[in-house]
Scaffold this motif. Sequence first.
Motif, mmCIF file in Angstrom:
data_model
loop_
_atom_site.group_PDB
_atom_site.id
_atom_site.type_symbol
_atom_site.label_atom_id
_atom_site.label_comp_id
_atom_site.label_asym_id
_atom_site.label_seq_id
_atom_site.Cartn_x
_atom_site.Cartn_y
_atom_site.Cartn_z
ATOM 1 N N ASN A 31 2.143 -31.193 -10.764
ATOM 2 C CA ASN A 31 2.681 -29.897 -10.119
ATOM 3 C C ASN A 31 2.621 -30.166 -8.617
ATOM 4 O OD1 ASN A 31 2.779 -29.036 -12.741
ATOM 5 N ND2 ASN A 31 0.646 -28.435 -12.519
ATOM 6 N N PHE A 33 3.640 -27.168 -5.150
ATOM 7 C CA PHE A 33 3.838 -25.881 -5.068
ATOM 8 C C PHE A 33 4.370 -25.568 -3.384
ATOM 9 C CE2 PHE A 33 2.348 -24.394 -9.130
ATOM 10 C CZ PHE A 33 1.300 -25.336 -9.388
ATOM 11 N N LEU A 45 4.254 -17.173 -3.798
ATOM 12 C CA LEU A 45 4.835 -18.668 -4.300
ATOM 13 C C LEU A 45 6.315 -18.594 -4.117
ATOM 14 C CD1 LEU A 45 4.304 -21.190 -5.854
ATOM 15 C CD2 LEU A 45 4.798 -19.830 -7.967
ATOM 16 N N PHE A 48 7.892 -23.809 -7.387
ATOM 17 C CA PHE A 48 7.084 -24.783 -7.877
ATOM 18 C C PHE A 48 7.727 -25.948 -8.492
ATOM 19 C CE2 PHE A 48 5.983 -24.002 -12.296
ATOM 20 C CZ PHE A 48 6.444 -23.041 -12.499
ATOM 21 N N TYR A 50 7.366 -28.990 -11.593
ATOM 22 C CA TYR A 50 6.183 -29.361 -12.822
ATOM 23 C C TYR A 50 6.349 -30.986 -12.899
ATOM 24 C CZ TYR A 50 10.067 -27.567 -15.312
ATOM 25 O OH TYR A 50 11.238 -27.141 -15.951
ATOM 26 N N LYS A 55 12.204 -27.919 -11.202
ATOM 27 C CA LYS A 55 11.792 -26.857 -10.419
ATOM 28 C C LYS A 55 11.854 -25.525 -11.151
ATOM 29 C CE LYS A 55 16.379 -26.679 -7.951
ATOM 30 N NZ LYS A 55 17.081 -26.854 -6.847
ATOM 31 N N CYS A 91 1.555 -26.226 1.187
ATOM 32 C CA CYS A 91 2.143 -26.720 0.192
ATOM 33 C C CYS A 91 0.739 -27.170 -0.619
ATOM 34 C CB CYS A 91 2.707 -28.026 0.491
ATOM 35 S SG CYS A 91 2.957 -29.493 -0.781
ATOM 36 N N SER A 93 -0.904 -28.983 -4.796
ATOM 37 C CA SER A 93 -0.583 -29.825 -5.985
ATOM 38 C C SER A 93 -1.696 -29.643 -6.700
ATOM 39 C CB SER A 93 -0.146 -31.318 -5.563
ATOM 40 O OG SER A 93 -1.269 -32.023 -4.914
ATOM 41 N N LYS B 102 0.115 -22.804 -12.338
ATOM 42 C CA LYS B 102 0.899 -21.808 -11.308
ATOM 43 C C LYS B 102 -0.119 -20.767 -10.884
ATOM 44 C CE LYS B 102 4.780 -18.672 -11.451
ATOM 45 N NZ LYS B 102 5.688 -18.085 -12.195
#
Lengths: 114, 115
Positions: A31, A33, A45, A48, A50, A55, A91, A93, B102
Amino acid sequence: DVKVTQSSRYLVKRTGEKVFLECVQDMDHENMFWYRQDPGLGLRLIYFSYDVKMKEKGDIPEGYSVSREKKERFSLILESASTNQTSMYLCASSFTGGMNTEAFFGQGTRLTVV
Amino acid sequence: QQQVKQSPQSLIVQKGGISIINCAYENTAFDYFPWYQQFPGKGPALLIAIRPDVSEKKEGRFTISFNKSAKQFSLHIMDSQPGDSATYFCAASRVGSSNTGKLIFGQGTTLQVKP
């Protein structure tokens, strides 16, 4: 030591320019972001990813796009920079799966659009 | 579309005092609640996290209290020190079976601990 590296600490760009913000992580995280940080609004956000080439839009994707061609690299693109995109961009991860969802952040890029 | 609300926006505490920051969330599917600490010029870093199966988690001077029925959680910093001066963010995430990590963040609290 884990590392998320953003290519620039400070950027000044003109209105209408196309802007690229680059982020690289060395932890083999699935991941990645992009967040935007503004006083009183917290971290919001933008997008993102994955997986490579995958995306999803976050809460504020308008005016932004992203690219992830390699697992370790995630780019944020401002197609036509505007003054309201002046902000701190972060950023991050993280791994997918399991109970560990710790996000590791880069040091941030402070973008000023004039 | 703010799903996590944090208060206060700023906090000033004397050295040795207790700092308390509160967060409330809306989505009952959230099952992971971390707190991040950010020093000036740095990115946020994980401080402490809790899952809803416990009501409290303590790590040193930092404690998370969690109230599932009220959909609220808070960070307590005991014996606050000037070195704790930073911005604190609460966050929430859904781990479950589709963990993407997330994180939804609160608005942040700027803490100043006076010597």
